[in-house]
Design a protein around this motif. Structure first.
Motif, PDB file in Angstrom:
ATOM      1  N   TYR A  20       0.824  -1.201   0.000  1.00  0.00           N
ATOM      2  CA  TYR A  20       0.000   0.000   0.000  1.00  0.00           C
ATOM      3  C   TYR A  20       0.862   1.256   0.000  1.00  0.00           C
ATOM      4  N   ASN A  21       0.650   2.108  -1.019  1.00  0.00           N
ATOM      5  CA  ASN A  21       1.382   3.384  -1.054  1.00  0.00           C
ATOM      6  C   ASN A  21       0.331   4.497  -1.115  1.00  0.00           C
ATOM      7  N   PRO A  22       0.131   5.218   0.005  1.00  0.00           N
ATOM      8  CA  PRO A  22      -0.982   6.183   0.062  1.00  0.00           C
ATOM      9  C   PRO A  22      -0.944   7.205  -1.069  1.00  0.00           C
ATOM     10  N   LEU A  23       0.272   7.518  -1.549  1.00  0.00           N
ATOM     11  CA  LEU A  23       0.325   8.573  -2.577  1.00  0.00           C
ATOM     12  C   LEU A  23      -0.303   8.088  -3.875  1.00  0.00           C
ATOM     13  N   GLU A  24      -0.080   6.782  -4.183  1.00  0.00           N
ATOM     14  CA  GLU A  24      -0.599   6.347  -5.492  1.00  0.00           C
ATOM     15  C   GLU A  24      -1.999   5.767  -5.357  1.00  0.00           C
ATOM     16  N   ASP A  25      -2.500   5.650  -4.106  1.00  0.00           N
ATOM     17  CA  ASP A  25      -3.780   4.957  -4.007  1.00  0.00           C
ATOM     18  C   ASP A  25      -4.921   5.900  -4.388  1.00  0.00           C
ATOM     19  N   THR A  26      -5.573   5.568  -5.484  1.00  0.00           N
ATOM     20  CA  THR A  26      -6.592   6.509  -5.994  1.00  0.00           C
ATOM     21  C   THR A  26      -7.825   6.516  -5.107  1.00  0.00           C
ATOM     22  N   TYR A  27      -7.957   5.522  -4.213  1.00  0.00           N
ATOM     23  CA  TYR A  27      -9.191   5.496  -3.414  1.00  0.00           C
ATOM     24  C   TYR A  27      -8.958   6.023  -2.019  1.00  0.00           C
ATOM     25  N   SER A  28      -7.686   6.493  -1.739  1.00  0.00           N
ATOM     26  CA  SER A  28      -7.504   6.963  -0.353  1.00  0.00           C
ATOM     27  C   SER A  28      -8.397   8.193  -0.177  1.00  0.00           C
ATOM     28  N   ILE A  29      -8.848   8.393   1.052  1.00  0.00           N
ATOM     29  CA  ILE A  29      -9.881   9.430   1.248  1.00  0.00           C
ATOM     30  C   ILE A  29      -9.327  10.811   0.905  1.00  0.00           C
ATOM     31  N   TYR A  30      -7.984  10.947   0.795  1.00  0.00           N
ATOM     32  CA  TYR A  30      -7.438  12.287   0.505  1.00  0.00           C
ATOM     33  C   TYR A  30      -7.427  12.537  -1.002  1.00  0.00           C
ATOM     34  N   ALA A  31      -7.469  11.456  -1.789  1.00  0.00           N
ATOM     35  CA  ALA A  31      -7.362  11.654  -3.245  1.00  0.00           C
ATOM     36  C   ALA A  31      -8.750  11.978  -3.800  1.00  0.00           C
ATOM     37  N   HIS A  32      -9.578  10.961  -3.961  1.00  0.00           N
ATOM     38  CA  HIS A  32     -10.909  11.225  -4.518  1.00  0.00           C
ATOM     39  C   HIS A  32     -11.927  10.602  -3.572  1.00  0.00           C
ATOM     40  N   PRO A  33     -12.342  11.307  -2.560  1.00  0.00           N
ATOM     41  CA  PRO A  33     -13.358  10.685  -1.692  1.00  0.00           C
ATOM     42  C   PRO A  33     -14.543  10.247  -2.559  1.00  0.00           C
ATOM     43  N   LEU A  34     -14.978   9.018  -2.328  1.00  0.00           N
ATOM     44  CA  LEU A  34     -16.111   8.539  -3.138  1.00  0.00           C
ATOM     45  C   LEU A  34     -17.288   9.451  -2.820  1.00  0.00           C
ATOM     46  N   ARG A  35     -17.685  10.251  -3.818  1.00  0.00           N
ATOM     47  CA  ARG A  35     -18.685  11.292  -3.554  1.00  0.00           C
ATOM     48  C   ARG A  35     -19.922  10.705  -2.906  1.00  0.00           C
ATOM     49  N   ASN A  36     -20.352   9.544  -3.377  1.00  0.00           N
ATOM     50  CA  ASN A  36     -21.537   8.987  -2.712  1.00  0.00           C
ATOM     51  C   ASN A  36     -21.646   7.502  -3.030  1.00  0.00           C
ATOM     52  N   ILE A  37     -22.676   6.929  -2.449  1.00  0.00           N
ATOM     53  CA  ILE A  37     -22.857   5.482  -2.596  1.00  0.00           C
ATOM     54  C   ILE A  37     -23.088   5.113  -4.053  1.00  0.00           C
ATOM     55  N   ASP A  38     -23.749   6.004  -4.798  1.00  0.00           N
ATOM     56  CA  ASP A  38     -24.007   5.700  -6.226  1.00  0.00           C
ATOM     57  C   ASP A  38     -22.686   5.455  -6.954  1.00  0.00           C
ATOM     58  N   ASN A  89     -18.951   0.110   3.795  1.00  0.00           N
ATOM     59  CA  ASN A  89     -19.266   0.864   2.566  1.00  0.00           C
ATOM     60  C   ASN A  89     -19.917  -0.056   1.531  1.00  0.00           C
ATOM     61  N   VAL A  90     -19.344  -1.267   1.392  1.00  0.00           N
ATOM     62  CA  VAL A  90     -19.898  -2.205   0.399  1.00  0.00           C
ATOM     63  C   VAL A  90     -21.294  -2.644   0.817  1.00  0.00           C
ATOM     64  N   GLU A  91     -21.493  -2.852   2.135  1.00  0.00           N
ATOM     65  CA  GLU A  91     -22.843  -3.217   2.636  1.00  0.00           C
ATOM     66  C   GLU A  91     -23.832  -2.106   2.310  1.00  0.00           C
ATOM     67  N   LEU A  92     -23.406  -0.854   2.486  1.00  0.00           N
ATOM     68  CA  LEU A  92     -24.283   0.280   2.152  1.00  0.00           C
ATOM     69  C   LEU A  92     -24.636   0.220   0.669  1.00  0.00           C
ATOM     70  N   GLY A  93     -23.647  -0.123  -0.151  1.00  0.00           N
ATOM     71  CA  GLY A  93     -23.875  -0.207  -1.598  1.00  0.00           C
ATOM     72  C   GLY A  93     -24.892  -1.280  -1.927  1.00  0.00           C
ATOM     73  N   LEU A  94     -24.750  -2.455  -1.304  1.00  0.00           N
ATOM     74  CA  LEU A  94     -25.673  -3.562  -1.602  1.00  0.00           C
ATOM     75  C   LEU A  94     -27.078  -3.215  -1.147  1.00  0.00           C
ATOM     76  N   THR A  95     -27.201  -2.678   0.067  1.00  0.00           N
ATOM     77  CA  THR A  95     -28.562  -2.349   0.553  1.00  0.00           C
ATOM     78  C   THR A  95     -29.158  -1.222  -0.298  1.00  0.00           C
ATOM     79  N   ALA A 133     -21.455   2.122  -8.795  1.00  0.00           N
ATOM     80  CA  ALA A 133     -21.110   2.156 -10.226  1.00  0.00           C
ATOM     81  C   ALA A 133     -19.716   1.573 -10.449  1.00  0.00           C
ATOM     82  N   SER A 134     -18.772   1.897  -9.540  1.00  0.00           N
ATOM     83  CA  SER A 134     -17.394   1.406  -9.763  1.00  0.00           C
ATOM     84  C   SER A 134     -17.323  -0.102  -9.543  1.00  0.00           C
ATOM     85  N   ILE A 135     -18.079  -0.640  -8.588  1.00  0.00           N
ATOM     86  CA  ILE A 135     -18.049  -2.090  -8.345  1.00  0.00           C
ATOM     87  C   ILE A 135     -18.742  -2.841  -9.491  1.00  0.00           C
TER      88      ILE A 135
END
Ligand SMILES: N#Cc1cc2c(cc1C(F)(C(F)(F)F)C(F)(F)F)CC[C@H]1N(C(=O)[C@H]3CC[C@H](C(=O)O)CC3)CC[C@@]21S(=O)(=O)c1ccc(F)cc1
Length: 276
Positions: free
Chosen positions: A10-28, A202-208, A32-34
């Protein structure tokens, strides 16, 4: 080195999903990404296989499978399984948050979850009209697998596929369900259970969210029941694998794909082969 290729530390700088890079705007966006990852990492498309659903094996072809030796047939299926698992590893890496986990936790989740995801993916192609599964490019009944000498396991696999079909899940529901099967904070040997729990929630929120949107909230508890069946199926698989590797040590030691041994062979029992 771990055979589960492509899992980088894990390298936080390259991780595109770290909360500092692109916080997943919402559950939608999470859903969509999954869903996109599921579609991109499936070996076949459900619609493609619909067209093939009456392509059955001939008597001669079935005879050929049934005259394979036990270890030949096990090796053949192990190769198919290893292929399918490679796609599941790719799917896992694209689940938002999975790459934030430590490498050991990523491996631990894949060791216990990849087979379960493969079984759910298999059920998408199951033909309930003639009880056949997609195998080697055609549709096969349980009799094709007779030379595996594990009729109870094959029957359980077919029953599971049948039960999953009865739920008539959409590809989107299956995408979120398989992501939840993988991201399970209750799996053994996790280093940072809390971090896995945050990704799992987060994934549970997505499924529900998906089930609520489809007005099928009632499916959620049925999906949790199916997860329990998956765990028992995979225990049966590991038991059979132990039985097989006692009887055919050479095949299990040297002819199974390295990734298969990495995932399904408990350390040391099957073979010293994989280095860490
Ligand atoms: N070695 C194996 C093994 C391999 C497989 C399964 C079970 C086993 C066992 F182990 C068991 F049951 F113990 F787990 C078995 F049966 F052999 F014992 C079920 C998933 C199958 N599979 C698929 O259906 C893929 C899933 C992904 C999908 C996609 O990504 O789109 C393409 C199709 C991959 C391996 C494969 S298989 O095709 O060899 C197969 C084997 C037996 C059977 F009754 C039906 C199918």
């Amino acid at each position: 080195s771990h055979e589960l290729m492509g899992i980088h530390p894990y390298n936080p700088l390259e991780d595109t999903y770290s909360i500092y890079a692109h916080p997943l705007r919402n559950i939608d966006e999470l859903c969509a990404s999954i869903v996109r990852s599921h579609r991109e990492t499936s070996q076949c498309r459900v619609e493609e296989l619909q067209a093939l659903r009456w392509k059955l094996f001939s008597r001669e072809e079935i005879q050929a499978y049934q005259s394979k030796t036990v270890d030949e047939m096990w090796q053949h299926c192990a190769i198919q399984l290893t292929d399918a698992v490679q796609y599941v590893v790719e799917f896992a890496k694209r689940i938002p948050g999975f790459r934030m986990l430590s490498q050991n936790d990523q491996i631990a989740l894949l060791k216990t979850g990849s087979m379960e995801v493969v079984l759910v993916r298999m059920s998408r192609y199951f033909n309930t009209e003639n009880n056949t599964v997609f195998f080697d490019g055609k549709f096969a009944g349980a009799e094709v697998f007779k030379s595996l000498a594990c009729g109870d396991l094959i029957a359980a696999v077919f029953d599971f596929a049948h039960d999953m079909c009865a739920l008539k899940l959409t590809e989107q529901q299956i995408a979120l369900f398989t992501a939840l099967v993988l991201i399970n904070a209750d799996r053994p040997c996790l280093e940072d259970r809390g971090r896995v729990q945050r990704v799992q929630r987060n994934v549970e929120l997505g499924l529900t969210h998906i089930l609520h949107r489809d007005n099928q909230d009632n499916l959620l508890h049925k999906l949790y029941q199916r997860m329990a069946v998956l765990r028992s199926l995979c225990r049966l698989h590991i038991e059979k694998l132990h039985w097989f590797s006692q009887r055919y040590p050479l095949t299990a030691h040297s002819l199974f794909p390295p990734l298969y041994k990495e995932l399904f062979a408990s350390e040391g029992e099957l073979l010293p082969g994989t280095t860490h």
